[in-house]
Design an enzyme around this catalytic site. Structure first.
Site, PDB file in Angstrom:
ATOM      1  N   THR A 101       0.826  -1.222   0.000  1.00  0.00           N
ATOM      2  CA  THR A 101       0.000   0.000   0.000  1.00  0.00           C
ATOM      3  C   THR A 101       0.858   1.270   0.000  1.00  0.00           C
ATOM      4  O   THR A 101       0.653   2.169  -0.820  1.00  0.00           O
ATOM      5  CB  THR A 101      -0.951  -0.010   1.215  1.00  0.00           C
ATOM      6  OG1 THR A 101      -1.990  -0.955   0.951  1.00  0.00           O
ATOM      7  CG2 THR A 101      -1.582   1.363   1.432  1.00  0.00           C
ATOM      8  N   GLU A 133       8.256   9.947  11.419  1.00  0.00           N
ATOM      9  CA  GLU A 133       8.980   8.712  11.750  1.00  0.00           C
ATOM     10  C   GLU A 133      10.039   8.374  10.699  1.00  0.00           C
ATOM     11  O   GLU A 133      10.943   7.580  10.954  1.00  0.00           O
ATOM     12  CB  GLU A 133       7.998   7.558  11.958  1.00  0.00           C
ATOM     13  CG  GLU A 133       6.989   7.894  13.040  1.00  0.00           C
ATOM     14  CD  GLU A 133       6.172   6.724  13.565  1.00  0.00           C
ATOM     15  OE1 GLU A 133       6.595   5.576  13.433  1.00  0.00           O
ATOM     16  OE2 GLU A 133       5.087   6.992  14.125  1.00  0.00           O
ATOM     17  N   LYS A 160       7.068   4.521   4.450  1.00  0.00           N
ATOM     18  CA  LYS A 160       6.681   5.934   4.257  1.00  0.00           C
ATOM     19  C   LYS A 160       7.865   6.716   3.672  1.00  0.00           C
ATOM     20  O   LYS A 160       7.679   7.568   2.804  1.00  0.00           O
ATOM     21  CB  LYS A 160       6.235   6.557   5.589  1.00  0.00           C
ATOM     22  CG  LYS A 160       4.919   6.036   6.128  1.00  0.00           C
ATOM     23  CD  LYS A 160       3.713   6.326   5.226  1.00  0.00           C
ATOM     24  CE  LYS A 160       3.362   7.786   5.167  1.00  0.00           C
ATOM     25  NZ  LYS A 160       2.068   7.993   4.419  1.00  0.00           N
ATOM     26  N   ASN A 186      -0.510  12.057  15.918  1.00  0.00           N
ATOM     27  CA  ASN A 186      -1.831  12.701  16.066  1.00  0.00           C
ATOM     28  C   ASN A 186      -2.658  11.991  17.129  1.00  0.00           C
ATOM     29  O   ASN A 186      -2.462  10.809  17.389  1.00  0.00           O
ATOM     30  CB  ASN A 186      -2.609  12.585  14.760  1.00  0.00           C
ATOM     31  CG  ASN A 186      -2.129  13.527  13.674  1.00  0.00           C
ATOM     32  OD1 ASN A 186      -2.922  14.021  12.881  1.00  0.00           O
ATOM     33  ND2 ASN A 186      -0.838  13.797  13.598  1.00  0.00           N
ATOM     34  N   GLY A 289      12.911  -2.575  17.887  1.00  0.00           N
ATOM     35  CA  GLY A 289      13.313  -1.391  17.100  1.00  0.00           C
ATOM     36  C   GLY A 289      12.577  -0.130  17.507  1.00  0.00           C
ATOM     37  O   GLY A 289      12.420   0.791  16.708  1.00  0.00           O
TER      38      GLY A 289
HETATM   39  P1  NAD Z   1      -5.481   5.205   9.316  1.00  0.00           P
HETATM   40  O1  NAD Z   1      -4.819   3.863   9.409  1.00  0.00           O
HETATM   41  O2  NAD Z   1      -6.430   5.628  10.371  1.00  0.00           O
HETATM   42  O3  NAD Z   1      -6.270   5.324   7.934  1.00  0.00           O
HETATM   43  C1  NAD Z   1      -5.748   4.863   6.715  1.00  0.00           C
HETATM   44  C2  NAD Z   1      -6.868   4.881   5.687  1.00  0.00           C
HETATM   45  O4  NAD Z   1      -6.318   4.444   4.447  1.00  0.00           O
HETATM   46  C3  NAD Z   1      -8.034   3.944   6.020  1.00  0.00           C
HETATM   47  O5  NAD Z   1      -9.259   4.600   5.783  1.00  0.00           O
HETATM   48  C4  NAD Z   1      -7.835   2.782   5.065  1.00  0.00           C
HETATM   49  O6  NAD Z   1      -9.055   2.156   4.699  1.00  0.00           O
HETATM   50  C5  NAD Z   1      -7.176   3.468   3.871  1.00  0.00           C
HETATM   51  N1  NAD Z   1      -6.346   2.533   3.096  1.00  0.00           N
HETATM   52  C6  NAD Z   1      -5.409   1.677   3.567  1.00  0.00           C
HETATM   53  N2  NAD Z   1      -4.891   0.969   2.555  1.00  0.00           N
HETATM   54  C7  NAD Z   1      -5.509   1.409   1.413  1.00  0.00           C
HETATM   55  C8  NAD Z   1      -5.378   1.072   0.053  1.00  0.00           C
HETATM   56  N3  NAD Z   1      -4.532   0.131  -0.366  1.00  0.00           N
HETATM   57  N4  NAD Z   1      -6.159   1.737  -0.847  1.00  0.00           N
HETATM   58  C9  NAD Z   1      -7.021   2.693  -0.441  1.00  0.00           C
HETATM   59  N5  NAD Z   1      -7.195   3.036   0.851  1.00  0.00           N
HETATM   60  C10 NAD Z   1      -6.433   2.399   1.759  1.00  0.00           C
HETATM   61  O7  NAD Z   1      -4.281   6.227   9.156  1.00  0.00           O
HETATM   62  P2  NAD Z   1      -4.130   7.705   9.741  1.00  0.00           P
HETATM   63  O8  NAD Z   1      -3.589   7.623  11.115  1.00  0.00           O
HETATM   64  O9  NAD Z   1      -5.347   8.473   9.468  1.00  0.00           O
HETATM   65  O10 NAD Z   1      -2.945   8.240   8.809  1.00  0.00           O
HETATM   66  C11 NAD Z   1      -3.222   8.852   7.560  1.00  0.00           C
HETATM   67  C12 NAD Z   1      -1.919   9.252   6.904  1.00  0.00           C
HETATM   68  O11 NAD Z   1      -1.208  10.150   7.738  1.00  0.00           O
HETATM   69  C13 NAD Z   1      -0.973   8.072   6.658  1.00  0.00           C
HETATM   70  O12 NAD Z   1      -0.349   8.273   5.413  1.00  0.00           O
HETATM   71  C14 NAD Z   1       0.034   8.162   7.781  1.00  0.00           C
HETATM   72  O13 NAD Z   1       1.275   7.645   7.399  1.00  0.00           O
HETATM   73  C15 NAD Z   1       0.099   9.665   8.010  1.00  0.00           C
HETATM   74  N6  NAD Z   1       0.435  10.089   9.378  1.00  0.00           N
HETATM   75  C16 NAD Z   1      -0.224   9.573  10.453  1.00  0.00           C
HETATM   76  C17 NAD Z   1       0.081  10.023  11.723  1.00  0.00           C
HETATM   77  C18 NAD Z   1      -0.655   9.521  12.944  1.00  0.00           C
HETATM   78  O14 NAD Z   1      -0.289   9.879  14.075  1.00  0.00           O
HETATM   79  N7  NAD Z   1      -1.718   8.742  12.816  1.00  0.00           N
HETATM   80  C19 NAD Z   1       1.070  10.996  11.907  1.00  0.00           C
HETATM   81  C20 NAD Z   1       1.728  11.502  10.781  1.00  0.00           C
HETATM   82  C21 NAD Z   1       1.389  11.051   9.518  1.00  0.00           C
HETATM   83  P1  TYD Z   2       1.649   4.493  18.713  1.00  0.00           P
HETATM   84  O1  TYD Z   2       0.386   5.155  19.122  1.00  0.00           O
HETATM   85  O2  TYD Z   2       1.599   3.099  18.172  1.00  0.00           O
HETATM   86  O3  TYD Z   2       2.371   5.476  17.697  1.00  0.00           O
HETATM   87  P2  TYD Z   2       3.887   5.408  17.068  1.00  0.00           P
HETATM   88  O4  TYD Z   2       4.492   4.097  17.366  1.00  0.00           O
HETATM   89  O5  TYD Z   2       3.607   5.578  15.614  1.00  0.00           O
HETATM   90  O6  TYD Z   2       4.612   6.544  17.679  1.00  0.00           O
HETATM   91  O7  TYD Z   2       2.616   4.464  19.971  1.00  0.00           O
HETATM   92  C1  TYD Z   2       2.965   5.658  20.654  1.00  0.00           C
HETATM   93  C2  TYD Z   2       3.958   5.278  21.737  1.00  0.00           C
HETATM   94  O8  TYD Z   2       3.292   4.465  22.716  1.00  0.00           O
HETATM   95  C3  TYD Z   2       5.121   4.456  21.238  1.00  0.00           C
HETATM   96  O9  TYD Z   2       6.298   4.821  21.964  1.00  0.00           O
HETATM   97  C4  TYD Z   2       4.733   3.022  21.576  1.00  0.00           C
HETATM   98  C5  TYD Z   2       3.917   3.182  22.848  1.00  0.00           C
HETATM   99  N1  TYD Z   2       2.845   2.181  23.040  1.00  0.00           N
HETATM  100  C6  TYD Z   2       2.747   1.491  24.262  1.00  0.00           C
HETATM  101  O10 TYD Z   2       3.557   1.694  25.188  1.00  0.00           O
HETATM  102  N2  TYD Z   2       1.734   0.592  24.404  1.00  0.00           N
HETATM  103  C7  TYD Z   2       0.837   0.321  23.420  1.00  0.00           C
HETATM  104  O11 TYD Z   2      -0.065  -0.555  23.609  1.00  0.00           O
HETATM  105  C8  TYD Z   2       0.933   1.051  22.187  1.00  0.00           C
HETATM  106  C9  TYD Z   2      -0.032   0.820  21.067  1.00  0.00           C
HETATM  107  C10 TYD Z   2       1.953   1.981  22.050  1.00  0.00           C
END
Ligand code: NAD
Ligand code: TYD
Length: 350
Positions: A101, A133, A160, A186, A289
């Site tokens: 993906t 990240e 990514k 986020n 990791g």
């Molecule tokens: P999420 O996992 O909540 O949502 C991902 C969405 O993408 C879902 O709706 C899923 O159905 C869709 N999707 C997955 N594979 C797909 C495919 N092959 N084709 C079409 N749709 C597909 O993710 P999120 O947390 O909302 O993150 C959104 C974007 O922001 C991602 O690119 C992520 O890398 C980036 N991002 C996330 C965070 C975070 O803290 N969550 C922080 C920085 C950047």
């Molecule tokens: P996460 O929300 O998975 O985001 P990311 O790994 O993308 O930063 O995790 C945030 C932090 O919390 C990360 O240091 C891993 C830790 N974590 C736990 O300690 N326990 C958990 O069950 C999860 C999901 C994350």
């Protein structure tokens, strides 16, 4: 007249971006393009699904013909690309899903945009949403800036990083107009309870153990999701073409301190005795990791584009908890079925 395909619009951040664009720009056509994986949920968009300028297309970004058809049908002029596999723990179990993906899907989407827009690239923008990240892990001091070199450590961040490089390569090689933003962690409403904050909110509600990885001293920089959405709006409309922007809230928390704050706020809101939820904290086996610290220097987007977060962490976290307490039906729906299996396989062996 912009016809914007927002990929991953049914996910956590994507749904906030879709909502913001649909309501703020009634003159735009917003096409939510999403495969609806476990992370995609149309319930996230119930409040705007009947808007005249909103369209949903169930499409996998790996499906070239389906992407071409959507570009044709809706005369797509711009892309905001959020669709991705997004959870680090899942990437450790199934790295190839992330390559498919995040890498191949992104290149597929770039190809379709490149071909459809070839008459005049200056009229179109491919906005790629990425993560901090990709920069790897920081020591006790310092921040990631836009010029920090990439050093991804997890299969998620490697995928990514790879997609970011492809976006850059398409700008250089084919003159596609692009922009990339790299955001910190986020949190907020509609966050799937596999990530730290929503998982712990759900476990506190249900008085289940709070599995803190390793020593709990890992640090993340947290941004309220609605602020990420306004940053994306800002970069989409005013970002410099082919540039990159870091997005963050200068808001670092050690996991254990964040978890204790969450417990305190939830005890207050649930009318429990102070200290009750903290007793649920359980230290479990570390993530392999595991990046020690992330911290974003968001001064470029602030000084160049004037964007800054609108809420403090305490306000955002309080609003987030309230949302989960008021939306128990949403939480029940997403935690039934496959979620239970995920939870057992991810946590019971730790
Ligand atoms: P999420 O996992 O909540 O949502 C991902 C969405 O993408 C879902 O709706 C899923 O159905 C869709 N999707 C997955 N594979 C797909 C495919 N092959 N084709 C079409 N749709 C597909 O993710 P999120 O947390 O909302 O993150 C959104 C974007 O922001 C991602 O690119 C992520 O890398 C980036 N991002 C996330 C965070 C975070 O803290 N969550 C922080 C920085 C950047
Ligand atoms: P996460 O929300 O998975 O985001 P990311 O790994 O993308 O930063 O995790 C945030 C932090 O919390 C990360 O240091 C891993 C830790 N974590 C736990 O300690 N326990 C958990 O069950 C999860 C999901 C994350």
């Amino acid at each position: 007249m912009k016809h914007i395909a927002i990929t991953g619009g049914a996910g956590f951040i994507g749904s906030h971006v879709v909502r913001l664009f649909v309501t703020r720009y009634p003159q735009y056509k917003i096409v939510n393009l999403d495969a609806l994986t476990y992370a995609g949920n149309l319930e996230n968009l119930k409040d705007i699904e009947h808007s005249n300028n909103y369209f949903f297309e169930k499409v996998n970004i790996l499906d070239t013909a389906a992407l071409q058809a959507v570009f044709e049908k809706h005369a797509i002029t711009d892309v905001i690309h959020l669709a991705a596999e997004s959870h680090v723990d899942r990437s450790i179990v199934s790295p190839l899903d992330f390559v498919y993906t995040n890498v191949i899907g992104t290149v597929n989407l770039l190809n379709v945009a490149k071909d459809k827009w070839k008459e005049d690239y200056s009229q179109h923008l491919f906005y790629h949403v990425s993560t901090d990240e990709v920069y790897g892990a920081l020591g006790d001091t310092g921040f990631f800036t836009e010029t920090t070199s990439y050093h991804p450590n997890s299969p998620y961040s490697a995928s990514k990083a790879s997609s970011d490089h492809f976006v850059r390569a398409y700008a250089e090689t084919y003159h596609l107009q692009t922009v990339v933003s790299n955001c910190s962690n986020n949190y907020g409403p509609y966050h799937f309870p596999e990530k730290l904050i929503p998982l712990f909110i759900n476990n506190i509600i249900n008085k289940k153990p709070l599995p803190v990885y390793g020593d709990g001293l890992y640090t993340r920089d947290w941004l309220f999701v609605k602020d990420h959405a306004t940053a994306i709006d800002t970069v989409f409309h005013r970002g410099k073409i082919n540039d990159t922007y870091n997005i963050g809230g200068f808001n670092e928390w050690k996991n254990i301190d964040l978890v204790k704050l969450l417990c305190k706020l939830m005890d207050e809101k649930l009318g429990r005795q102070q200290g009750e939820s903290e007793q649920l904290i359980t230290y479990v086996k570390d993530r392999p990791g595991h990046d020690r610290r992330y911290a974003i220097d968001a001064s470029k987007i602030n000084t160049e584009l004037g964007w800054k977060p609108s809420v403090t962490f305490e306000e955002g976290l309080s609003q987030t908890i309230d949302w989960y307490l008021q939306n128990t039906e949403w939480l029940q729906h997403v935690t039934s079925g496959a979620y239970q299996h995920y939870y057992e396989s991810m946590y019971e062996a730790r």
